[in-house]
Design an enzyme around this catalytic site. Structure first.
Site, PDB file in Angstrom:
ATOM      1  N   ASN A 101       0.946  -1.361   0.055  1.00 30.62           N
ATOM      2  CA  ASN A 101       0.037   0.162   0.018  1.00 30.62           C
ATOM      3  C   ASN A 101       0.939   0.960  -0.061  1.00 30.62           C
ATOM      4  O   ASN A 101       0.195   1.604   0.136  1.00 30.62           O
ATOM      5  CB  ASN A 101      -1.237   0.199   0.982  1.00 30.62           C
ATOM      6  CG  ASN A 101      -0.579   0.083   2.264  1.00 30.62           C
ATOM      7  OD1 ASN A 101       1.344  -0.417   2.830  1.00 30.62           O
ATOM      8  ND2 ASN A 101      -0.804   0.649   3.807  1.00 30.62           N
ATOM      9  N   CYS A 102       2.338   1.563  -0.409  1.00 28.19           N
ATOM     10  CA  CYS A 102       3.009   2.204  -0.198  1.00 28.19           C
ATOM     11  C   CYS A 102       3.053   2.957  -1.486  1.00 28.19           C
ATOM     12  O   CYS A 102       3.373   1.711  -2.620  1.00 28.19           O
ATOM     13  CB  CYS A 102       4.407   1.985   0.196  1.00 28.19           C
ATOM     14  SG  CYS A 102       5.805   3.251   0.076  1.00 28.19           S
TER      15      CYS A 102
END
Length: 105
Positions: free
Chosen positions: A8-9
């Site tokens: 999710n970065c």
């Protein structure tokens, strides 16, 4: 080539988009292999720790004093991302210099 990061970065996603042949490893799910972590720490030192992250700020002083390798094994999200390995070559972060070195800038 391996790209160690978080799924999710945003920065990791940008890097992966430009490095489609890289094998993505989510450090929360699988961690970083101990030999890679030791080599990265030897190469980058304390720069391997993301001391601006929410994970870092949530740690107690006692946890922060455990030492970087122990801390990274227990809390892989505190690692600066992405960590990119290509054979014996390692890159940390997604700066213009890293992008140039990888031929994607």
């Amino acid at each position: 080539m391996h790209l160690y990061g978080l799924k999710n970065c945003d920065t990791c996603r940008k890097a992966l988009k430009l490095l489609p042949d890289a094998e993505f490893v989510d450090v929360r799910a699988g961690g970083v292999p101990e030999n890679v972590l030791k080599a990265a720490h030897a190469r980058f030192g304390d720069a391997l720790l993301n001391t601006r992250s929410a994970t870092w700020r949530g740690l107690s002083d006692l946890q922060k004093d455990a030492g970087p390798l122990s801390l990274l094994q227990a809390h892989p999200a505190v690692m600066k991302r992405p960590l990119i390995t290509d054979g014996d070559t390692m890159y940390l972060g997604w700066t213009r210099d890293v992008q140039t070195a990888l031929g994607v800038a």
